[in-house]
Write an enzyme that holds these catalytic residues in place. Structure first.
Site, PDB file in Angstrom:
ATOM      1  N   ASP A 535       0.843  -1.196   0.000  1.00 43.81           N
ATOM      2  CA  ASP A 535       0.000   0.000   0.000  1.00 43.81           C
ATOM      3  C   ASP A 535       0.874   1.240   0.000  1.00 43.81           C
ATOM      4  O   ASP A 535       2.081   1.180   0.251  1.00 43.81           O
ATOM      5  CB  ASP A 535      -0.946  -0.021   1.206  1.00 43.81           C
ATOM      6  CG  ASP A 535      -0.191  -0.128   2.524  1.00 43.81           C
ATOM      7  OD1 ASP A 535       0.525   0.822   2.869  1.00 43.81           O
ATOM      8  OD2 ASP A 535      -0.299  -1.176   3.200  1.00 43.81           O
ATOM      9  N   GLU A 615      23.161 -21.566 -18.736  1.00 36.26           N
ATOM     10  CA  GLU A 615      22.173 -20.759 -17.995  1.00 36.26           C
ATOM     11  C   GLU A 615      22.854 -19.589 -17.282  1.00 36.26           C
ATOM     12  O   GLU A 615      22.316 -18.481 -17.227  1.00 36.26           O
ATOM     13  CB  GLU A 615      21.435 -21.642 -16.979  1.00 36.26           C
ATOM     14  CG  GLU A 615      20.427 -22.583 -17.632  1.00 36.26           C
ATOM     15  CD  GLU A 615      19.852 -23.601 -16.656  1.00 36.26           C
ATOM     16  OE1 GLU A 615      18.639 -23.821 -16.676  1.00 36.26           O
ATOM     17  OE2 GLU A 615      20.644 -24.200 -15.883  1.00 36.26           O
TER      18      GLU A 615
END
Ligand code: GLA
Length: 751
Positions: A535, A615
């Site tokens: 928030d 990777e």
């Protein structure tokens, strides 16, 4: 002048770049709301309203002859109590004689330079000194209860903020049973409500509903803003899309219980009342005392939902988030949680950091498990001293080794909690929230510290500031892993127990304020089991919040899409984690995981040492790419190009530089289909008169060979240029993607 009082009409008009907000003091002194919406040139918009008797809608006693105006009908800036408005109200009172009603009338107003601040709570601020404040002072003439309404006008940002404050001028104690922050009446039109619901590991899913002719409530009673209902709602017209239509946003700058009621009344007009949740809430106002309700950030867009979101993104980035990291580039981090959980040693953590550093990652975050007897999540919260079995010699030697790699060091804490099995709880059992005579409900086997008590806040300040002073810590992940129950403070008398949840939030803000002021160089990241307290209140202290404990890239598409309606990508904590994913078991290409995490703060949360050399090289490229495109991604304008609620088979979004100089198009295929049509997207935010080249077109996972698609290699697309107008109005076609969750990133640069 963005705030103007017109004596002739008794109107006060607030204007921003594209909006107008108007109120009027009526002949009885009530403050009526006249308009909020697209900017219009009119000093008195009261002509829209007919004042007429409406049966069963009461009117003030002075209205005997005309039988109006009724508070049940007229749009208002803030409601009274028990005087004839049967719609959802802002206020409920109890207390001594006369406190059974409130009817506020205008006393005076002030227009002030700069932006007001809310006592004890975060609120939007203005560094440029261009914002203005309107304060309207009202009072109940019978009791003397005073109401102050605050309006912050951010003209350039196109934002209006509101807050309310009640002052007890009655000479006797008053008890607030409800004190909302705003009432926004939207008298005309049919509206849809968009709200953001969820659960742990699946936060902020956008749901759009046509408003029914009754009250619709969005609320949290969990003591925090919650995974379940975000304190942010949008009202948009029925036809509104990303690009067109009228939309209103209301965002509460608050991290505790909240409640938003949206009511469509007998006349078809819409009212939104937003503020602190009123269940389990009451506040005692001694004579002379004041109560400040948290701020609401209002926005209006006449150009659809996308523009509304971008107004909030800008506002949060520049006028809510604080501290140096609101603008400084934040380090790309690696967090050890999903790599090791509680099972780590200093060497194991160092090995992860070493490999990450080699690939360009800039910070190691040591997550849960480094303190007390924390071998699992059943114990030790509150014991914020180092577990030397795991980290011999304390944190310092590990931090030194990490810093030696050229990396910053960050750490996880969960200060608001206490485990029953902890030294802190054994010393101060009364510091936990619990109702006398009852065993408190558990969640993750932990209890909540009573932050309504100043001594608890002081204690936490001492512990955390000590940790930061004694160690070279440059980042804090501030977690909160349960919701409130047994809301009772052992330090407050019975009649003040209704104040505990709000006092808790005020205590939390005091603590965060002290720490962030004293340690301005530390980057704070909020967290509550992922995004359980996502928030604008928390964002004032930590410019980023861990968006969700669900790190699955495909699920994150939905979570981040929903979050993007109100919050910028710079606020969304997002990491590349292992495949198969730990929450869903799904396999996704590494490149796709990065595309999704890059649309957040970007970091890693896996053991890089377990990856193949190929990777690792891919990660090196991702890190490099994110660093190079950081400004475009974090500061650029964000456009949603798809809508998961429409069951589309892909998710697409774009970042465009505000000056139209470049754009990054992102696409993830969420559902592979045979003989599928190609994804075709219209770009946004480009300069229609400019030409663009493709600076990079990368796909992760499988796509059809280039010669089958375009009769050649990608260089064919890269060799030519495209007009901004054709990319925006005609669009751009992607190659046919297939396999599990491939994705693409296409970077357009103005030539
Ligand atoms: C919460 C957080 C996770 C992790 C764990 C540690 O669930 O959201 O990221 O920090 O706590 O216990």
């Amino acid at each position: 002048m963005s705030i103007v009082f017109q004596e002739t009409y008794k109107t006060i008009t607030l204007s921003t770049a594209n909006t107008l907000y108007q109120m009027q003091i009526d002949h009885l002194g009530h403050l009526q709301h006249l308009y909020y919406g697209r900017r219009a040139d009119e000093a008195d918009m009261s002509y829209q309203y007919f004042q007429a008797d409406r049966a069963f809608s009461p009117y003030p006693h002075q209205g005997f002859n005309k039988r109006c105006p009724s508070p049940d009908i007229v749009p208002q800036e803030y409601t009274g109590f028990n005087t004839g408005d049967y719609r959802v109200g802002c206020l409920e009172l109890s207390g001594g004689t006369g406190m059974n009603a409130a009817d506020f009338t205008y006393v005076r107003h002030e227009i002030l330079p700069g932006k007001y601040q809310v006592e004890g709570m975060p609120s939007a601020y203005d560094e440029g000194g261009q914002a203005q404040t309107l304060v309207v002072y009202l009072a109940d003439q019978v009791t003397g209860l005073q109401l102050e309404l605050y309006y912050g006008v951010f003209e350039k940002e196109d934002i209006i903020t509101r807050a309310a404050r009640l002052v007890n001028g009655t000479g006797q104690p008053v008890r607030l049973e409800k004190a909302a922050s705003v009432c926004l009446d939207i008298p005309f039109g049919d509206w849809d409500l968009i709200h953001f619901h969820g659960r742990h590991a699946m936060e902020r899913q956008a749901e759009r509903l046509p408003l029914p002719q009754t009250v619709t409530t969005v609320q949290s009673k969990r003591g925090v803003s919650s995974h379940h209902h975000n304190p942010f709602v949008i009202l948009c017209d029925r036809e509104a899309t990303e690009e067109q239509g009228d939309c209103y946003g209301l965002m509460l700058v608050y991290s505790g219980n909240h409640r938003t009621d949206v009511e469509v009344n007998q006349m078809g007009s819409t009212r939104v009342v937003m503020g602190i949740g009123d269940e389990l809430f009451s506040w005692n106002l001694e004579p002379g005392g004041a109560f400040a309700a948290p701020e609401v950030i209002l926005a209006f867009s006449g150009q659809g939902l996308g523009h509304l979101s971008r107004l909030y993104h800008h506002m949060i980035r520049h006028n809510v988030c604080r501290g140096e990291y609101k603008t400084a580039r934040r380090p790309i981090l690696i967090n050890n949680w999903e790599a090791t959980y509680f099972d780590f040693t200093a060497d194991k953590v160092y090995d992860i950091a070493r490999m990450a550093a080699e690939l360009g990652v800039e910070m190691l975050v040591l997550d849960d498990g480094w303190f007390g007897q924390r071998y699992d999540d059943n114990r030790a919260l509150g014991d914020w001293y180092v577990n030397e079995k795991k980290l011999p010699g304390g944190l310092a030697p590990l931090i030194e080794r990490i810093n030696g790699l050229g990396m910053k060091f960050g750490i996880w804490i969960e200060p608001e909690m206490v485990s029953e099995d902890s030294d802190l709880y054994r010393a101060h059992p009364d510091w936990a929230l619990s109702v006398p005579g009852r065993l408190p409900a558990l969640c993750r086997n932990q209890l909540i510290l009573d932050l309504s008590r100043p001594e608890v806040v002081d204690y936490l300040y001492e512990r955390i500031s000590g940790l930061l002073r004694d160690n070279h810590i440059e980042y804090i992940k501030w977690d909160m892993n349960r919701n409130m129950t047994d809301v009772y403070s052992h330090a407050l008398p019975a009649e003040k127990q209704g104040e505990v949840s709000h006092r808790y939030v005020l205590g939390l803000y005091r603590l965060l304020d002290r720490l962030t002021t004293e340690f301005p160089h530390v980057l704070f990241e909020g967290c509550s089991g992922g995004g359980g307290r996502f928030d604008a209140g928390i964002l004032a202290y930590s410019p980023q919040i861990w968006c969700s404990d669900d790190t699955d890239a495909i699920e994150r598409l939905v979570i981040q899409h929903g979050t993007s309606f109100g919050y910028p990508v710079s606020a969304m904590g997002a990491h590349v984690s292992a495949s198969p994913n730990h929450q869903t078991g799904r396999n996704t290409p590494l490149g796709t995981r990065a595309v999704v995490a890059m649309s957040g703060t970007f970091g890693y949360e896996l053991d890089i040492n377990k990856l193949s050399d190929e990777e690792k090289e891919e990660i090196r490229g991702q890190v490099q790419f994110f660093k190079e495109n950081y400004r475009l991604i974090q500061d650029g304008d964000y456009y949603r190009l798809s809508d998961p609620s429409r069951n589309e088979w892909y998710t697409a979004w774009e970042f465009a530089a505000a000056d139209g100089s470049e754009a990054l198009l992102n696409v993830v295929l969420t559902h592979s289909r045979a003989n599928s049509p190609n994804i075709h997207l219209r770009l946004k935010g480009l300069d229609p008169d400019a030409r663009y080249r493709i600076a990079g077109e990368d796909y992760y996972g499988a796509h059809l060979p280039w010669d089958l698609m375009f009769g050649g290699s990608p260089s064919i697309r890269e060799e030519r240029t495209y007009s901004g107008s054709s990319l925006m109005y005609a669009g751009f076609t992607l190659p046919m993607l297939f396999g599990d969750y491939p994705s693409g990133q296409i970077h357009f640069v103005r030539v």
